[in-house]
Design an enzyme around this catalytic site. Structure first.
Site, PDB file in Angstrom:
ATOM      1  CE  LYS A  55      -1.700   5.328   1.165  1.00 58.63           C
ATOM      2  NZ  LYS A  55      -1.794   5.165   2.632  1.00 58.63           N
ATOM      3  CG  ASP A  71      -1.859   1.124   1.254  1.00 60.89           C
ATOM      4  OD1 ASP A  71      -2.596   1.296   0.261  1.00 60.89           O
ATOM      5  OD2 ASP A  71      -1.844   1.896   2.231  1.00 60.89           O
TER       6      ASP A  71
END
Ligand code: ADP
Ligand code: ASP
Ligand code: MG
Length: 824
Positions: free
Chosen positions: A690, A686
């Site tokens: 980003k 995750d």
């Protein structure tokens, strides 16, 4: 007419104003207080809808079907019912007798039409005139019943036309003389049927559909009336057709020329020819609302100096009944005389051209024609340019029928630069392509031909551009009603009025979808009741939702994806191509393979819409915008360093407080800081997504596989197939490793953090130890921190810090993106 010096007014009441007894009473209320103090000519239309019924009955009769009788009965019922309601018992019998006489004639006429099986123009003129004959008789009687003296005057003995039966051309010399003669009589109030006239043989003719306005204008001009009042069902001429543009508003003052231009281009509130006699005799026209007589309405006179807000644009209208003929070819470039040949060929056949546009290269010329002339024009030009077409110097001539004209009108528009640029920008932003454009020689209008299917959207978008530039409607489509979606809808509901009152923005939620059902309502979904609306909606897929919302073709549309679902992202490109902006916290599209990512961003800029995703990184924190602002202002980003995961930060903060890894992960999961499967956070993917998104903002053409990701989970943990195996692996393999790392860092006076980096075109994520001098040392809880080292912020990086997770801040970030689109 009463020769005193009283004001002379001509009042015309349209079909809706005299539709039934209730409405006619309103008309009487308008006339009554003025009946003694003014001299008046009152012109009336047929009861609303009756002219259409007469035409329908005539068509049916001519085609030999006896169902015309049903239509006739409806006409009869409408008139008798109006008399019953309107006229007092004393005189009712006489009035009914008068009405019945006319109805009897009408019935005979229809029988005759059925017998000959043909409806000629002469027959049509006779037939349609019954509407005005009946209405004017009834209203005249009703006024008398109210003690308002009046004399019914037959407009057929006043207005003389040629033999074009349904649309006669007026002989003004004769007509004016007859009207002046009428006015010589001592009468205070004349009641005159509109629309009808006669030819020199005394046969009945008509002034064209909508022609009652014209009757009133002809009379006012002949009598040099003080004012011509057109009473209708809206409060004046409006900035656009109020049936199509809900936010149109009354134009207080407008010039004859502007009004003429607007009505010519389809603002049918006033019949175009009406203005000409009034203009010639300089009679002011007022357009007033029978149902709101206290409203000022519109005053039409000579030059109007004042601007409308920031421009001199007075109104926007559209005209449907056109065809576009295009002739193009290399053989037309620089050849002298093409235009002359073209226009003389058309003129010889009496084909009139409504608008001409020519590319500056002279490579093509487009003509706007009446659809009834288009095919003939094509044949004429094919013949004229037969040789050129044969030699391929001119391409085959094309005709398009599915087009319409949008016209922006204003006499002094030429005093405001940039009007056409604004017009085209508004169209382009909404994905509407202008096919041909012309500025009238008078510079009174700029007209552009667009696809007919885009008419409603174009009118609204252009109207908004010129009249509501600080006052916009946004049409929102929201997908996903999980925590973020729900919170967003609540935030919009609570801010709706505020935005409307203070920012003049109407944020209209037009669609809401979840995976298996959706609601669409172009008037907007009441946000207090969206869960109920969605609950009772019939089942439907996201595919269908997207297709239907694209078909709705609304201006200023924004699609909001509140899911984390890959399937939804597959629709983004199609939406952007349909000029619908996309706002989303969903990271998947921006972390997709680089080619796909690039395509999406290109589509947004190509179609002039926005793709905003501030909440992809750090929820509502201004990270992506900050980065974009720096880049656009010429700064160069050298390094990004960041803590971007609320769950990992929580876990690592717990470790710094002395907790062991197993407990920290257990607590994070129990408190809901991690995904249901904590490995999604612990693996670092995750965070990698980003930093990938941020790197791409800086211009790095990276893919997720290019990122060097340090995972907190070992092989055993990754292989676990159930909860028990997972926790056992954390306890036996991951915890000892990480606890040891923590101990080592603590010994050195440092703290472990999960940090994402971008530098020299490379991105990575890793567990790193930072000392107390480091800005990340004290970050705790679910906070995010991002440090940008740039050319301008080299010694002291620019830092953004704050809560980087949570439905509230995420929804607020999505909301801010929506507002950003409005302000764009
Ligand atoms: P009447 O029966 O009174 O002659 P019309 O139906 O001919 O009335 O004209 C009034 C209608 O014109 C309005 O109800 C409105 O819907 C329509 N209209 C179209 N364009 C405009 C405009 N720019 N301003 C006002 N009304 C318009
Ligand atoms: N009754 C006629 C029509 O409907 C004329 C008018 O109303 O102006 O066209
Ligand atoms: Mg009208």
């Amino acid at each position: 007419m009463d020769g005193s010096n009283k004001q002379l007014s001509v009042l015309k009441f349209g079909g809706t104003s005299v539709k039934n007894a209730t409405n006619i009473s309103k008309v009487i209320d308008i006339i009554r207080p003025r009946a003694n103090s003014e001299r008046m000519v009152v012109v009336v239309s047929a009861l609303g809808g009756v002219t259409d019924l007469l035409q329908e009955a005539g068509n049916l009769a001519a085609s030999g079907v006896s169902s015309y009788k049903e239509v006739f009965y409806e006409i009869r019922y409408r008139h008798l019912d109006t008399v019953m309601e309107l006229i007092g018992a004393d005189t009712r019998v006489d009035v009914l007798a008068g009405v019945n006489t006319r109805l009897y004639e009408l019935e005979n006429l229809l029988t005759g039409i059925q017998m000959v099986g043909e409806l000629t123009p002469r027959g049509t003129a006779k037939l349609l005139g019954y509407g005005e004959l009946l209405s004017s008789f009834i209203i005249s009687q009703a006024l008398k019943d109210n003690d308002i003296d009046n004399v019914w005057m037959d407009s057929r003995s006043l207005i003389l036309t040629d033999n074009k039966f349904v649309h006669g051309t007026v002989d003004f010399k004769q007509t004016d003389a007859r009207i002046v003669q009428m006015a010589a009589q001592e009468t205070k109030l004349w009641m005159v049927p509109g629309f009808i006239s006669s030819n020199t043989k005394g046969e009945q003719t008509l002034l064209g559909r909508g022609g009652s306005d014209y009757t009133a204008a002809i009379i006012s001009s002949a009598l040099k009336a003080d004012i011509l009042e057109i009473w209708t069902d809206v409060s004046g001429m409006m900035t656009s057709d109020p049936r199509v543009v809900k936010r149109a508003f009354t134009i207080p003052r407008i010039s004859y020329n502007e009004a003429l231009e607007l009505s010519h281009f389809g603002s049918k509130v006033i019949y175009p020819s009406t203005i000409i006699p009034a203009l010639k005799s300089k009679i002011p026209i007022k357009v007033k609302n029978t149902f709101a007589p206290e409203d000022e309405g519109t005053l039409i006179t000579h030059n109007i100096a004042e601007a409308n807000g920031d421009s001199y644009v007075r109104g926007v209208s559209s005209y449907d009944n056109i065809s576009l003929l295009t002739m193009e070819g290399s053989g037309m470039v620089g050849v002298v005389g093409i235009d002359a040949r073209l226009f003389s060929a058309l003129a010889r056949k009496e084909i009139s051209v409504m608008m001409v546009t020519q590319g500056s290269s002279e490579h093509s010329i487009s003509l706007v024609l009446s659809p009834s002339d288009a095919e003939e024009a094509k044949l004429v030009l094919e013949k004229e340019f037969g040789l050129e077409i044969q030699m391929s110097m001119v391409e085959p001539i094309r005709i398009e029928h599915d087009v319409c004209i949008i016209a922006v009108v204003g006499e002094r528009m030429k005093d405001t630069p940039g009007i056409s640029a604004r017009l085209f920008a508004a169209l382009a932003r909404n994905g509407i392509s202008a096919r041909a454009t012309a500025q009238g020689a008078s510079e009174l209008n700029i007209s552009t031909v667009i696809p007919k299917k885009d008419k409603v959207k174009a009118l609204n978008a252009v109207h908004e551009e010129f009249f509501l530039s600080n006052n916009k409607t946004i049409n929102l489509f929201v997908v996903g009603v999980g925590v973020v979606g729900k919170t967003l809808l609540n935030q919009i509901a609570s801010q709706f009025q505020n935005l409307m009152d203070h920012n003049a923005i109407e944020l209209r939620v037009v669609g809401i979808a979840r995976s298996n059902r959706f609601v669409l309502d172009e008037h907007g979904i009441e946000l207090e009741h969206w869960p109920e609306r969605l609950e009772v909606a019939s089942a439907g897929t996201i595919d269908q939702f997207v297709q239907q919302l694209i078909d709705m073709n609304l201006r200023n549309s924004v699609f909001v994806d509140n899911t984390a679902n890959e399937l939804i992202t597959k629709h983004y490109k199609r939406l952007l191509q349909a000029s619908i902006s996309v706002v989303t916290p969903n990271k998947i599209a921006n972390a997709a393979p680089y080619e796909q990512y690039k395509e999406l961003h290109k589509a947004a800029s190509k179609y002039g819409v926005q793709f905003l995703y501030e909440t992809n990184v750090g929820a509502g924190l201004p990270i992506i915008n900050t980065l974009q602002d720096m880049i656009h202002s010429g700064d160069k980003v050298e390094r990004i360093e960041a803590i971007l995961s609320g769950s990992l930060n929580f876990i690592f903060s717990s470790l710094s407080q002395g907790k062991d890894y197993l407990t920290a992960v257990r607590e994070a999961k129990a408190l809901g800081y991690t995904e249901p499967d904590p490995r999604l956070d612990l693996s670092g993917t995750d965070v990698a997504r980003k930093i990938l998104i941020l790197s791409r903002e800086v211009g790095a053409e990276l893919n997720i596989s290019d990122i060097d990701i340090e995972s907190c989970i070992g092989e055993e943990c990754a292989a676990a197939t159930n909860d028990a195996e997972f926790w056992a692996a954390v306890e036996n393999f991951d915890a000892p490793r990480i606890n040891a790392q923590v101990a080592e860092a603590t010994k050195a006076g440092k703290r472990l953090k999960y940090i994402a980096r971008f530098e020299h075109g490379k991105a990575s994520t890793q567990i790193a130890a930072v000392g107390s001098e480091h800005p990340f040392y004290n970050i705790s809880g679910s906070d995010n921190i991002i440090a940008f080292t740039t050319m301008r912020y080299r010694t002291n990086p620019l830092i953004v810090i704050g809560p980087g997770a949570g439905a509230d801040v995420t929804a607020a970030g999505v909301f801010a993106d929506i507002i950003r689109i409005i302000n764009h």
